[in-house]
Design an enzyme around this catalytic site. Structure first.
Site, short mmCIF file in Angstrom:
data_model
loop_
_atom_site.label_atom_id
_atom_site.label_comp_id
_atom_site.label_asym_id
_atom_site.label_seq_id
_atom_site.Cartn_x
_atom_site.Cartn_y
_atom_site.Cartn_z
N TYR A 190 17.42 91.35 0.49
CA TYR A 190 18.79 92.25 0.45
C TYR A 190 18.45 93.51 1.07
CZ TYR A 190 22.31 94.87 -2.21
OH TYR A 190 23.23 95.96 -2.45
N SER A 211 23.15 100.69 0.70
CA SER A 211 22.59 100.84 -0.67
C SER A 211 21.60 101.62 -0.73
CB SER A 211 22.07 99.37 -1.05
OG SER A 211 21.26 99.21 -2.28
P1 NAD Z 1 31.39 92.81 -5.97
O1 NAD Z 1 30.75 91.47 -6.41
O2 NAD Z 1 32.50 93.30 -6.76
O3 NAD Z 1 31.59 92.91 -4.47
C1 NAD Z 1 31.16 91.76 -3.47
C2 NAD Z 1 32.28 91.19 -2.88
O4 NAD Z 1 31.93 90.41 -1.72
C3 NAD Z 1 32.85 90.07 -3.67
O5 NAD Z 1 34.07 90.58 -4.39
C4 NAD Z 1 33.14 88.70 -2.99
O6 NAD Z 1 34.37 88.36 -2.77
C5 NAD Z 1 32.51 89.27 -1.46
N1 NAD Z 1 31.83 88.38 -0.69
C6 NAD Z 1 30.62 87.62 -1.07
N2 NAD Z 1 30.17 86.66 -0.31
C7 NAD Z 1 31.21 86.64 0.61
C8 NAD Z 1 31.65 85.84 1.86
N3 NAD Z 1 30.66 85.11 2.30
N4 NAD Z 1 32.90 86.25 2.52
C9 NAD Z 1 33.64 87.06 2.19
N5 NAD Z 1 33.35 87.69 1.08
C10 NAD Z 1 32.41 87.74 0.20
O7 NAD Z 1 30.05 93.92 -5.93
P2 NAD Z 1 29.84 95.38 -5.41
O8 NAD Z 1 28.44 95.65 -6.27
O9 NAD Z 1 31.17 96.00 -5.32
O10 NAD Z 1 29.39 95.01 -3.82
C11 NAD Z 1 30.06 95.95 -2.98
C12 NAD Z 1 29.25 96.52 -1.83
O11 NAD Z 1 28.18 97.33 -2.54
C13 NAD Z 1 27.95 95.42 -1.51
O12 NAD Z 1 27.83 95.65 -0.06
C14 NAD Z 1 26.85 95.68 -2.22
O13 NAD Z 1 25.63 95.38 -1.49
C15 NAD Z 1 26.87 97.21 -2.44
N6 NAD Z 1 26.17 97.87 -3.48
C16 NAD Z 1 26.35 97.59 -4.56
C17 NAD Z 1 25.50 98.34 -5.66
C18 NAD Z 1 25.86 98.25 -7.29
O14 NAD Z 1 25.02 98.31 -7.65
N7 NAD Z 1 26.76 97.26 -7.58
C19 NAD Z 1 24.72 98.98 -5.17
C20 NAD Z 1 24.32 99.35 -4.00
C21 NAD Z 1 24.95 98.86 -3.11
#
Ligand code: NAD
Ligand code: MG
Length: 283
Positions: free
Chosen positions: A189, A176
């Site tokens: 986080y 991130s």
């Molecule tokens: P999202 O909610 O779509 O994806 C996160 C997923 O993690 C969920 O779908 C869930 O099924 C899974 N998850 C959570 N806890 C779990 C567990 N204990 N076991 C198995 N699966 C689990 O959100 P996203 O934003 O697409 O997140 C994906 C990645 O992107 C993450 O690593 C997040 O930190 C990163 N990220 C997101 C953003 C943003 O702005 N959305 C920014 C920077 C980084």
């Protein structure tokens, strides 16, 4: 430039459901054309049911890969992504598993091998976040849960996968922008996301001689279920970036294709692609 519309108020808890979000996130552009970059490769994507993981799954499938999609509990979202993969002619195995348990990580990799006989691309992507304005509000329980979800499974899944990965295979880790610039309200986080950067760099050094490449993607604000499920005030989400808007998952998935494809990134390991609307990352 017109000011982007505000995101409407909505309430969810983690893990959020993509099918409840307004507006619905865009996972892949209608005009995205695959070119067989990942033909007959098998990819395991954690958190592949929604957001960035789902976008990655759909782009990989467009490029000819078959998928193992691991998700926590959002079966409706996972089924929807599976249907789209099948519509593209790909195969998609859905596995519902809490990856904070190492035994589950091992089972997921085993199921992948039993189903497809191979694993070529591991995408470590699942995460949670619980914003707190003060360090003193981060309880021991929250700290443990955040680390046990966001970084431990990257070790567990990778250890299990390395039994099967061979020369030319790849690991891609989602970090991130908060790993690089910090976050005043996501201290725990952001710390796990920094650990993911160090994990990626260290593992890449360990595996370079085997030609197993380890890279990552460091997204900025992307419209995914994580956002309405963890933040109260989302109206202006992403508007503080140089581009003045949040990104869509469809704008992140192609970075994973690039890193997964030997044709595109064969001389890259230990690196991150910064898909963040223009924030310049140094160091
Ligand atoms: P999202 O909610 O779509 O994806 C996160 C997923 O993690 C969920 O779908 C869930 O099924 C899974 N998850 C959570 N806890 C779990 C567990 N204990 N076991 C198995 N699966 C689990 O959100 P996203 O934003 O697409 O997140 C994906 C990645 O992107 C993450 O690593 C997040 O930190 C990163 N990220 C997101 C953003 C943003 O702005 N959305 C920014 C920077 C980084
Ligand atoms: Mg989800």
């Amino acid at each position: 430039m017109n000011k982007p519309k505000k995101f409407p108020e909505q309430t969810q808890t983690q893990p959020g459901n993509e099918h409840e979000m307004i507006p619905t996130p865009k996972l892949i552009r209608e005009n995205y054309k695959g070119s067989g970059k990942l033909k007959d490769k098998v990819a395991l994507v954690s958190g592949g049911d929604s957001g960035i993981g789902a976008s990655t799954v759909l782009h990989f499938a467009k490029e000819g890969a078959h998928i193992v999609l691991v998700y926590l509990e959002e079966t409706k979202d996972a089924e929807s992504v599976k249907g789209k993969v099948q519509d593209m002619g790909g195969k998609c195995l859905l596995l519902k598993a809490d990856l904070s348990d190492e035994a589950h990580c091992i089972s997921c990799v085993k199921a992948c091998i039993e189903t497809y006989g191979q694993l070529n691309i591991l995408v470590n992507n699942a995460a949670i976040q619980f914003p707190q304005d003060s360090l003193f509000d981060i309880t021991k329980k929250q700290l443990q849960q955040t680390f046990e979800t966001n970084i431990y499974p990257y070790f567990y899944l990778t250890k299990a996968a390395l039994e099967y990965l061979v020369e030319g295979d790849t690991i891609i880790n989602t970090s991130s922008v908060t790993a690089y610039r910090g976050s005043n309200h996501l201290v725990d986080y952001a710390t796990t996301k920094g650990a993911i950067v160090s994990f990626t760099r260290s593992l890449s050094a360990q595996l370079a001689s085997k030609n197993i490449r380890v890279n990552g993607v460091a997204p900025g604000p992307i419209w995914t279920p994580l956002i309405p499920a963890s933040f109260n005030d989302i109206a202006d989400f992403g508007q503080d970036t140089p581009m003045g808007r949040a990104g869509q998952p469809s704008e992140v998935g192609p970075a994973f294709v690039f890193l997964a494809s030997e044709d595109s990134s064969s001389y890259m390991t230990g690196q991150f692609i910064h898909v963040n609307g223009g924030e310049i990352i140094g160091g």
